[in-house]
Scaffold this motif. Sequence first.
Motif, PDB file in Angstrom:
ATOM      1  N   GLU A 134      29.558  35.300  42.786  1.00 56.44           N
ATOM      2  CA  GLU A 134      30.268  34.900  43.574  1.00 56.44           C
ATOM      3  C   GLU A 134      29.394  33.272  44.603  1.00 56.44           C
ATOM      4  N   VAL A 155      36.735  35.633  48.433  1.00 53.71           N
ATOM      5  CA  VAL A 155      36.849  36.451  47.348  1.00 53.71           C
ATOM      6  C   VAL A 155      37.683  38.189  48.082  1.00 53.71           C
ATOM      7  N   HIS A 156      39.044  38.786  47.356  1.00 52.33           N
ATOM      8  CA  HIS A 156      39.820  39.094  47.960  1.00 52.33           C
ATOM      9  C   HIS A 156      39.520  40.654  47.736  1.00 52.33           C
ATOM     10  N   ASP A 157      39.117  40.779  46.243  1.00 47.65           N
ATOM     11  CA  ASP A 157      38.838  41.983  45.776  1.00 47.65           C
ATOM     12  C   ASP A 157      38.522  41.800  44.114  1.00 47.65           C
ATOM     13  N   ARG A 158      37.197  42.549  43.817  1.00 43.81           N
ATOM     14  CA  ARG A 158      37.117  42.766  42.478  1.00 43.81           C
ATOM     15  C   ARG A 158      37.754  44.354  41.729  1.00 43.81           C
ATOM     16  N   CYS A 159      37.141  43.922  40.965  1.00 43.45           N
ATOM     17  CA  CYS A 159      37.692  44.692  39.113  1.00 43.45           C
ATOM     18  C   CYS A 159      36.511  45.114  38.469  1.00 43.45           C
TER      19      CYS A 159
END
Length: 63
Positions: free
Chosen positions: A12, A24-28
Amino acid sequence: MVAGLADVYTFEAHLSGRISRLDVHDRCVVLRTSKHMGRLLDRDGRCVRTVPIDLWSAEQTSS
């Protein structure tokens, strides 16, 4: 793709350095990518249907 969970932050940071508008708003975390392949998403990123994928097809390339 990164090798480990700790590498996500490094990746990132690398992307943020190259793309100034990146947020970056979200991670999976995905352990089985084959479970996510073949999904058609709508504009909100939700799965609307699936497309069968033959993972063992003879058309795979080898290096």
